[in-house]
Enzyme design. Sequence first.
Site, PDB file in Angstrom:
ATOM      1  N   LEU A   4       0.870  -1.171   0.000  1.00 59.77           N
ATOM      2  CA  LEU A   4       0.000   0.000   0.000  1.00 59.77           C
ATOM      3  C   LEU A   4       0.906   1.221   0.000  1.00 59.77           C
ATOM      4  CD1 LEU A   4      -2.685  -0.927   2.704  1.00 59.77           C
ATOM      5  CD2 LEU A   4      -2.899  -1.076   0.221  1.00 59.77           C
ATOM      6  N   ASP A   5       0.429   2.302  -0.610  1.00 58.09           N
ATOM      7  CA  ASP A   5       1.183   3.549  -0.563  1.00 58.09           C
ATOM      8  C   ASP A   5       1.353   3.990   0.886  1.00 58.09           C
ATOM      9  OD1 ASP A   5       1.073   3.561  -3.325  1.00 58.09           O
ATOM     10  OD2 ASP A   5      -0.437   5.151  -3.448  1.00 58.09           O
ATOM     11  N   LYS A   6       2.426   4.719   1.137  1.00 63.59           N
ATOM     12  CA  LYS A   6       2.631   5.308   2.455  1.00 63.59           C
ATOM     13  C   LYS A   6       1.402   6.143   2.808  1.00 63.59           C
ATOM     14  CE  LYS A   6       5.568   8.495   4.924  1.00 63.59           C
ATOM     15  NZ  LYS A   6       6.447   9.628   4.792  1.00 63.59           N
ATOM     16  N   THR A   8      -1.557   5.142   3.413  1.00 65.47           N
ATOM     17  CA  THR A   8      -2.819   4.494   3.050  1.00 65.47           C
ATOM     18  C   THR A   8      -3.079   3.410   4.076  1.00 65.47           C
ATOM     19  OG1 THR A   8      -2.524   4.914   0.687  1.00 65.47           O
ATOM     20  CG2 THR A   8      -4.001   3.120   1.274  1.00 65.47           C
TER      21      THR A   8
END
Length: 186
Positions: A4-6, A8
């Site tokens: 997951l993106d930072k 998120t």
Amino acid sequence: VHRLDKDTSGALVIAKNETALQGLSEQFKRREVTKEYLALVAGHLQPGSGRIETLIGRHPVRRQRMAVRTRGGRQAVTVYETLEQWPCASLLNIRIETGRTHQIRVHLSHLGHPVLGDTQYGAGSWRAFPAPLPRQMLHARHIVFRHPHSGKRMEFTAPLPSDMAAVIDLMGSPISPGRHPIRDLV
């Protein structure tokens, strides 16, 4: 198995051994995994649903960023449904058919509706929000895949995090509630 993106929140899949990792990775590669997200975005998208299909690749100048490209990128497909709207924001349910780096954030920014709190792709448009945001308002809500050994369908839902629920509560009653109010999704 995936990332997951930072900043998120939400559901992640972690393999317990190499065999599971290979089996799960193959499902991701073949696009057999269903991934759904909730996102609070700036402004109002059209009611109903939509599909964003573009190429995404490295930004030509800012190499740490991704961008919608006319050539030289990889296919990226994002499907969204507008669930609720407030005066300054919309709540979307998002399903991604591909898994490109920063895909949701790049696609929504490209449409002119960046994820609230996204400092990288938001272009400051979320700063009009009436309160400080603790992070980008993107949550990996739901994931479905097949167990790598048994083949059994596995389905997991991550509850809405308290910081995102607090932002929704702060906005008050939606001006146009959708078919699936947020309280039904959490």
